[in-house]
Design an enzyme around this catalytic site. Structure first.
Site, PDB file in Angstrom:
ATOM      1  N   HIS A  91      20.190  -2.772   9.401  1.00  0.00           N
ATOM      2  CA  HIS A  91      20.731  -3.084   8.080  1.00  0.00           C
ATOM      3  C   HIS A  91      22.072  -3.813   8.167  1.00  0.00           C
ATOM      4  O   HIS A  91      22.454  -4.505   7.228  1.00  0.00           O
ATOM      5  CB  HIS A  91      20.840  -1.810   7.248  1.00  0.00           C
ATOM      6  CG  HIS A  91      19.520  -1.332   6.737  1.00  0.00           C
ATOM      7  ND1 HIS A  91      19.355  -0.764   5.501  1.00  0.00           N
ATOM      8  CD2 HIS A  91      18.279  -1.338   7.302  1.00  0.00           C
ATOM      9  CE1 HIS A  91      18.082  -0.442   5.330  1.00  0.00           C
ATOM     10  NE2 HIS A  91      17.415  -0.778   6.421  1.00  0.00           N
ATOM     11  N   HIS A 134       9.333   0.798  12.802  1.00  0.00           N
ATOM     12  CA  HIS A 134       8.690   1.985  12.236  1.00  0.00           C
ATOM     13  C   HIS A 134       7.982   2.824  13.284  1.00  0.00           C
ATOM     14  O   HIS A 134       7.368   3.841  12.944  1.00  0.00           O
ATOM     15  CB  HIS A 134       7.711   1.561  11.137  1.00  0.00           C
ATOM     16  CG  HIS A 134       8.395   0.991   9.941  1.00  0.00           C
ATOM     17  ND1 HIS A 134       7.720   0.507   8.838  1.00  0.00           N
ATOM     18  CD2 HIS A 134       9.721   0.804   9.665  1.00  0.00           C
ATOM     19  CE1 HIS A 134       8.592   0.055   7.952  1.00  0.00           C
ATOM     20  NE2 HIS A 134       9.815   0.230   8.434  1.00  0.00           N
TER      21      HIS A 134
END
Length: 739
Positions: A101, A269
């Site tokens: 991020h 993920h």
């Protein structure tokens, strides 16, 4: 946009309301009006950087005990803290999200965002819904940052920690380059005009049925997100086509093609879980709006809950794989093994759960390893199965672990280094030896001797090429640079390639003419050096004709990029919609032309005086774009074009001239008439007249128009010109750090 390459076409990056907010967006004071305003202490050039001018971060980084730092980071991964315990006893997934991020805000449209300055520490990023609880990740790192101090920036630490997190869980890492210097205040970046965050019901920025596209330079689908809404477009989990469209568009605007998008999604993920244990209304405000005594923490709940669960970030709840702290291929295995049904998390978020999963395919509870819970997929994950193109790539990765390993490692490296610019800016022992096309590689050049430079300049001035032609060509080459991601610039001579030469702002025929002449004169000098030296020769002649003997400094040793080193599609976003220095505007936009000049000047790293001097000099040298609707003389407020004088400012501020709008221009073009006789004297644009109408710019323009400041203006122009020409010489700047 090309879905395969991830390239987006150029276009007007400025649409919507005609005000400064459209260019610079809502400010932190708009979002958090009660926050402390440090503005009064940053007036008049006062710096907020506590490190001082003598601090050299690159030098400090080279003195870092890099091995010990990595060992400390690895140890931290499993050093679970009572005040914020690690899921599965491992902080690796948390730190991967932090690093992702920090870097994922990068966008190709203007090169802004990204990890290169540690912006995640400041609003608005520290309080975006998508960054929920990353304030805790940064606090977990504080003891290590404190220990290594000036030798490691927060910006570098974020990325390196992400790498170490991947390594500690057995994942592949391509390399790491340090050298990101921290800033100490929020940077001015346009994040959008919405007045609500994604978790407050804001619709997606793409609505095809209404003809609504994602505006440039934005990349995220909704305000407060890094990429896309994981629940689906506008939160709709049934819009499979829209989900793939949103992913393809936003990842492309962040410089990722389809394969990189799939690899990053699946690789990221493979680790960790989503958090949606409780509804969002059970926790408090984001860090920037919380109470003073929370000491910069946000999203807080009942203190008794801290340590029992991380409550909610995305609102989705669950892990993607049965081994959330181990690298492997469980993600694709489960994605294709099971059919999935739509369910809701405890927080009410839409998510997908496998139907009748085997116990071996269930995940451990984040707090109780003896408890098994179902795995999940988001709507974004389901797109890798639903979309035909994504599915082909996903099936290949499912069946070829080595291919996934390599693709993820390379995509992660690109994600976390995309905004660092040329490879020469990378520092440290883990910098990969391989040159990558997105790094815009350029061969090493050869420094020219003073005699060769002097001989070349003389030949250029005797070639028949005009001052305006030489200045326009040099500026066209160098002004592609942008400080945001350190791309563009004169090094490499990319202006030779048709894809750049044929930009609307350029005159391709004139550039061909100039480059053809220079090619016959340069000998073994690189074309990149020849272009800059020719521009310098023209400026020196113009200064001499104005009565000033001024040498324009030029560093030689630039190289010429080859066709194989030029990724034309990645250069598309660098094409300017407006270039005030050449008085160019592709078409009238809803953002004022003078506002776009400020934006472009910021990307060129120019101060207000530098911007003013550079523009005034370009005007009197006649270096305006021939492709502007206004013609090729508008704004050239001098009777002797090609001479470096302060005439632009003198004539602009002449009280004997009255200005009026040219009716058909829609307030973009103006005519200046003699107040007494009424005859036309000059033509100008908004970009010209703002230096007389804006009080701050007028104050600077008056200095350059004053009697006795003619030489000051000429010298200030040369300094600003040189700054643009030399902006990308990182090969020289960083040479001492690579010895």
């Amino acid at each position: 946009m090309d879905a395969k390459t991830g390239s987006i076409s150029g276009g007007c990056p400025f649409t919507g309301d005609n005000d400064m907010r459209k260019l610079f967006g809502r400010t932190n004071r708009d979002w958090w009006p009660d926050s402390l305003d440090l503005g009064p202490l940053t007036q008049h050039g006062q710096t907020v950087d506590p490190m001082g001018e003598d601090y050299d971060y690159c030098e400090a980084f080279n003195a870092l005990d890099y091995t010990s730092l990595k060992e400390d980071l690895k140890a931290l991964m499993t050093d679970s803290q009572e005040w914020w315990p690690a899921d599965y006893g491992h902080y690796g997934p948390f730190f991967i999200r932090m690093a992702w991020h920090a870097a994922g805000t990068y966008r190709t449209g203007d090169g802004r965002g990204g990890a290169s300055s540690g912006q995640q520490r400041f609003a608005p990023l520290n309080s975006w819904p998508d960054n929920g609880n990353l304030d805790k990740a940064r606090r977990l790192l504080w003891p290590i940052k404190k220990k290594y101090g000036k030798h490691i920036s927060w910006a570098d630490l974020f990325v390196l920690t992400g790498n170490m997190a991947i390594e500690s869980m057995g994942g592949p890492v391509f390399g790491f380059g340090g050298g990101r210097k921290d800033v100490f205040e929020p940077e001015t970046v346009y994040w959008g005009t919405e007045e609500e965050w994604v978790d407050e019901g804001v619709a997606t920025r793409i609505i095809p049925d209404e003809g609504k596209a994602l505006e440039n330079p934005l990349a995220a689908i909704q305000m407060g997100l890094i990429y896309v809404n994981p629940e689906g477009p506008g939160g709709n989990p049934h819009d499979a086509e829209g989900m793939a469209r949103d992913m393809r568009e936003t990842f492309a605007r962040m410089a990722m093609n389809d394969e990189e998008t799939v690899a990053l999604t699946a690789g990221g993920h493979a680790f960790g879980k989503c958090h949606g244990a409780k509804p969002a209304d059970t926790f408090g405000k984001a860090p920037e709006g919380e109470n003073l005594h929370t000491m910069g923490f946000g999203w807080l709940t009942d203190p008794e809950e801290i340590g029992k669960g991380h409550i909610t970030t995305s609102g989705i709840e669950g892990a993607w794989t049965p081994n959330p702290t181990e690298w492997g291929n469980d993600y694709f295995r489960l994605l294709f093994k099971y059919e999935y049904e739509l369910t809701e998390s405890p927080a009410g978020a839409k998510q997908w759960t496998p139907i009748d999963p085997e116990e071996a395919d269930m995940a451990p509870d984040a707090r109780d390893p003896n408890k098994k819970v179902p795995t999940i997929m988001t709507t974004a994950d389901m797109a890798l199965k639903r979309d035909p193109e994504y599915r082909k790539i996903s099936e290949r990765f499912r069946d070829d672990q080595a291919a996934l390993d390599d693709a993820f490692a390379r995509a992660w490296f690109k994600l976390t280094h995309r905004d660092m610019g040329p490879k020469v800016r990378y520092l440290g022992p883990d910098v990969p030896s391989e040159d990558l096309i997105w790094q815009d590689p350029i061969p090493a050049g050869k420094e020219a001797s003073p005699s060769a430079v002097a001989d070349f300049k003389a030949k250029v001035l005797d070639s028949g090429l005009t001052v305006a032609e030489l200045v326009r060509t040099a500026f066209a080459s160098a002004s592609t640079y942008r400080k945001s991601d350190h791309r563009g610039g004169a090094n490499g001579a990319h202006i030779r390639f048709d894809e750049i030469k044929n930009w609307d702002v350029n005159d391709a025929a004139e550039i061909d003419k100039v480059l053809g002449k220079l090619d016959g004169l340069r000998g073994d000098m690189s074309m990149a050096d020849a272009i800059v030296l020719a521009g310098a020769a023209a400026v020196e002649k113009a200064a001499k004709d104005g009565g000033f003997d001024i040498e324009v400094p030029v560093s030689t040793g630039r190289g010429d990029a080859t066709e194989d080193q030029f990724d034309s599609e990645s250069w598309e976003p660098l094409e300017p919609f407006a270039d005030g220095f050449r008085n160019y505007l592709r078409t009238k936009a809803t953002v004022k032309t003078e506002d776009m000049l400020i934006d472009r000047s910021d990307l060129l790293n120019l101060s207000v005086p530098e911007m003013t001097a550079l523009l005034g000099g370009m005007r009197v040298l006649g270096a305006v774009s021939k492709h502007a609707d206004h013609g090729d003389t508008i704004g050239v407020l001098t009777e002797k074009p090609g001479v470096l004088s302060n005439d632009f400012f003198v004539n602009l501020l002449d009280m004997g001239t009255a200005w009026e709008v040219v009716d058909e221009s829609g307030d973009e073009e103006f005519v200046g008439r003699c107040r007494l006789k009424g005859e036309e004297k000059w033509r100008a644009t908004r970009t010209d007249l703002v230096f007389g109408s804006n009080s701050q710019l007028r104050a600077v323009a008056e200095v350059y128009a004053e009697d006795g400041n003619e030489e000051k203006f000429a010298r200030d122009f040369v300094k600003a010109w040189t700054k643009v020409m030399e902006a990308d010489r990182f090969d020289l700047e960083y040479a001492k750090y690579h010895k």
